[in-house]
Write an enzyme that holds these catalytic residues in place. Structure first.
Site: not given
Length: 131
Positions: A74-75
């Site tokens: 995830d970012s």
């Protein structure tokens, strides 16, 4: 044994292909907005949100595929330690771009590997950005 990528991100899959890492793609279908809201209500910062989302994605898929390595990622973007969410409209996108313009902000990326529903490794890093 192929790695499972718990993501529908074509970019992440391409990165694995580039490095000749055989993998299957199994999206986690985690409701990211719901998780973010819950974590924010508990006072979580953007780094913790990124880490938790990566872990949740990998563990959710790992529970369905015993004895397989599952990679979740995830970012998020942080501006002044505040989470910047994906815009829901063109106007909101413009407002976000105005806020980010000429401001230091961070892209925080996290990855997690899970096996049999348990995290066995994770890593987070951030890139300092100015637009």
């Amino acid at each position: 044994m192929n790695l499972i990528l718990a993501s529908k991100s074509g970019v992440r899959s391409e990165i694995l292909k580039k490095y000749k890492i055989n993998h299957d793609v199994v999206p986690s279908n985690v409701d990211e907005d719901q998780v973010k809201e819950s974590l924010l209500s508990e006072g979580a910062n953007p780094s913790l949100i990124s880490k938790n989302l990566a872990e949740l994605k990998s563990i959710k898929v790992s529970n369905k595929y015993p004895n397989r390595l599952v990679l979740g990622a995830d970012s998020v973007i942080s501006l002044n330690n505040t989470l910047i969410n994906k815009p829901k409209s063109r106007e909101e996108a413009f407002d976000i771009l105005k806020d980010l313009n000429n401001s230091i902000h961070y892209l925080i990326s996290s990855v997690c590997i899970a096996v049999n529903g348990a995290m066995i490794w994770n890593y987070s890093d951030q890139s300092k950005l100015k637009m």
